[in-house]
Design an enzyme around this catalytic site. Structure first.
Site, PDB file in Angstrom:
ATOM      1  N   ARG A 133      -8.563  -0.786   4.874  1.00  0.00           N
ATOM      2  CA  ARG A 133      -7.681   0.226   4.264  1.00  0.00           C
ATOM      3  C   ARG A 133      -6.316  -0.365   3.943  1.00  0.00           C
ATOM      4  NH1 ARG A 133      -6.476   5.711   6.803  1.00  0.00           N
ATOM      5  NH2 ARG A 133      -5.070   5.560   5.045  1.00  0.00           N
TER       6      ARG A 133
ATOM      7  N   ASP B   4       4.653   0.531  12.466  1.00  0.00           N
ATOM      8  CA  ASP B   4       3.418  -0.140  12.035  1.00  0.00           C
ATOM      9  C   ASP B   4       3.309  -1.567  12.576  1.00  0.00           C
ATOM     10  OD1 ASP B   4       2.198   1.556   9.398  1.00  0.00           O
ATOM     11  OD2 ASP B   4       4.255   1.934   9.976  1.00  0.00           O
TER      12      ASP B   4
ATOM     13  N   LYS C   3       0.842  -1.212   0.000  1.00  0.00           N
ATOM     14  CA  LYS C   3       0.000   0.000   0.000  1.00  0.00           C
ATOM     15  C   LYS C   3       0.871   1.254   0.000  1.00  0.00           C
ATOM     16  CE  LYS C   3      -1.758   1.699   4.042  1.00  0.00           C
ATOM     17  NZ  LYS C   3      -1.512   3.139   4.078  1.00  0.00           N
ATOM     18  N   ASN C   4       1.889   1.259   0.860  1.00  0.00           N
ATOM     19  CA  ASN C   4       2.705   2.464   1.016  1.00  0.00           C
ATOM     20  C   ASN C   4       3.652   2.708  -0.161  1.00  0.00           C
ATOM     21  OD1 ASN C   4       1.395   2.846   3.387  1.00  0.00           O
ATOM     22  ND2 ASN C   4       3.157   2.472   4.732  1.00  0.00           N
TER      23      ASN C   4
ATOM     24  N   ARG D 142       0.330  14.195  14.077  1.00  0.00           N
ATOM     25  CA  ARG D 142       0.644  14.178  12.657  1.00  0.00           C
ATOM     26  C   ARG D 142       0.638  15.570  12.013  1.00  0.00           C
ATOM     27  NH1 ARG D 142      -1.548   8.745   9.905  1.00  0.00           N
ATOM     28  NH2 ARG D 142       0.607   8.238   9.610  1.00  0.00           N
TER      29      ARG D 142
ATOM     30  N   CYS E 250      -5.463   7.953   9.735  1.00  0.00           N
ATOM     31  CA  CYS E 250      -5.494   7.142  10.953  1.00  0.00           C
ATOM     32  C   CYS E 250      -5.249   8.024  12.177  1.00  0.00           C
ATOM     33  CB  CYS E 250      -4.380   6.094  10.925  1.00  0.00           C
ATOM     34  SG  CYS E 250      -4.762   4.662   9.947  1.00  0.00           S
TER      35      CYS E 250
END
Ligand code: UD1
Length: 434
Positions: free
Chosen positions: A413, A320, A31-32, A131, A126
């Protein structure tokens, strides 16, 4: 485009500490890595094909951003998309998508570099801490942009419609900021030097892709990058093949160690996960590591030893995987100390593990001590972010009795059709649609 329901739940039957799952599980594309490469389409005069794309919720957000920018994303076959940028025109990043996916800020670099103007809302995503976006704003100012902030939006402008190459030192090696300024530098006037950059494999993969299509970026895999600005890139018929998701790989490894008699994790790149593999091996997990697979062998059941984790930028321990690994440590013998150094909100889930029966002492928002092993019990859980959502799936499988996980939206997600893939290896997990 893809239909995911915010209110879906998972009902999971716990294994009560039995390690019975078995078989093979395939790792999807990262995904990233997909997000920055798709955002890089803004730098292209033509468009390109991207393969091994996971079918996840974030694709909806990308589609929304693309629609706003008049970029076309066409699905050609399973996991394969063509991104056509020939009609690109807008300079505004979709508000709804930005609120739901923090990474949408990646588009800021290429859009500002291409159009000399940019409008974007403060990104959401998220809920794992404050952030901030200061690194982005400071970097764009260094590259000659002026910034106006009103009506909850940022309005950026450059002097002659062009960003200027600059020397940028990141106070924090942010992944998304590194990717954003690599892309900004590609179309900027002159040379951009980025120092103290993040070195995650997804960044290396983005740089390789951009260089293949005409960019001039030096320093891949090092803390300093040098980008020689130039014109729009051209893919011609080049295809980007998404690298395997190292975070999914790590999640499956932890799941396998706790819940499987034998599990083969396929289509992965173990080189991107060395710290996790070493930690699990030291703890006593029997792993066979191949070029593109990892086998977890639990035939000789034994206890695992506790160890400490300090999250760190790559190649350190990935933040993560902190929550899935904490679940692992509730089942390991002894005391572990977990230090989350990247995000202050990423230990918020601890109270749920404690309610399940885990013995965890929280010192502050960054540090906890886990004592194990403890038999945890199923309960109602709510996924607060992508990785913790999956950590709860692991906890629910380890636990005695049934658990319900709501807010499955977050798991969707990051993990494609996870209930199907876990059912295939023997887990009892069902999606309940509300
Ligand atoms: C990326 C990953 C995410 C991972 C994180 C850290 C993607 C799409 N997401 O997120 O899965 O958890 O890296 O490995 O690749 N920071 C600032 N100011 C800024 C930007 C960031 O202070 O302007 C701070 C953050 O608050 C955090 C740290 O920098 O403490 C690292 O965050 P960052 O690397 O930016 O995370 P993301 O790129 O959002």
């Amino acid at each position: 485009m893809i239909s995911f329901n915010m209110k879906d739940k998972f009902i999971i039957e716990g294994l009560g500490n039995k390690r019975t799952l078995s078989g093979k599980i395939r790792v999807n594309g990262a995904k990233n890595a997909v997000l920055p490469v798709m955002a890089s389409s803004v730098l292209f005069k033509d468009g390109f094909r991207i393969k091994n794309v996971p079918f996840i919720e974030d694709l909806n957000r990308l589609d929304e951003i693309f629609k706003g920018l008049k970029i076309e994303m066409n699905k050609e076959s399973e996991g394969e998309y063509f991104i056509d940028t020939k009609k690109i025109e807008s300079k505004e990043i979709d508000e709804e998508a930005s609120k739901r996916m923090r990474a949408s800020i990646i588009f800021s670099g290429p859009v500002l570099a291409r159009f000399g103007e940019l409008v974007f809302p403060h990104p959401g995503g998220c809920v794992i801490g404050a952030r901030p976006i200061d690194l982005f704003l400071e970097g764009f100012e260094k590259m000659g942009a002026t910034i106006d902030h009103h009506d909850e939006k940022y309005f950026l402008k450059t002097e002659n419609g062009k960003l200027k190459g600059a020397n940028i030192f990141f106070k924090i090696p942010s992944v998304t900021a590194t990717e954003t300024f690599i892309m900004a530098g590609v179309l900027a006037e002159g040379k951009t030097i980025l120092k103290n950059v993040a070195m995650e494999p997804e960044i290396g993969s983005l740089i390789e892709w951009l260089n293949t299509c005409g960019a001039k970026i030096k320093g891949i895999g090092t803390p300093t990058l040098e980008i020689e600005g130039g014109g729009l890139l051209e893919a011609k018929d080049k295809v980007y093949e998404t690298i395997p998701d190292r975070l999914e790989t790590g999640s499956f490894l932890i799941l396998g160690a706790l819940c499987a008699s034998d599990l083969e994790i396929t289509h992965c790149n173990p080189n991107h996960l060395e710290i996790v593999i070493e930690a699990l091996k030291d703890s006593g997990v029997d792993l066979e590591v191949g070029k593109d697979y990892i086998k977890v062998n639990n035939k000789n059941l034994k206890n695992y030893k506790a160890f400490n984790i300090k999250t760190h930028e790559y190649p350190g321990f990935p933040t993560d995987l902190q929550s899935p690994m904490t679940v692992f440590l509730t089942q390991a013998q002894g005391e572990s100390f977990i230090f989350e150094t990247i995000f202050e909100g990423r230990l918020n889930y601890i109270s749920d593990l404690v309610k399940m029966g885990a013995n965890i002492k929280m010192w502050d928002s960054h540090r906890v001590t886990v004592k194990g092993p403890t038999q945890i019990k199923g309960r109602e859980l709510e996924g607060p972010d992508i990785r913790t959502g999956f950590a709860f799936v692991i906890a629910a499988l380890v636990a005695e009795k049934e658990s319900t996980i709501s807010n499955v939206y977050y798991i969707d997600r990051g993990y494609e059709k996870i209930e199907k893939r876990l059912s295939n290896i023997g887990a009892e997990i069902k999606r309940k649609k509300e």
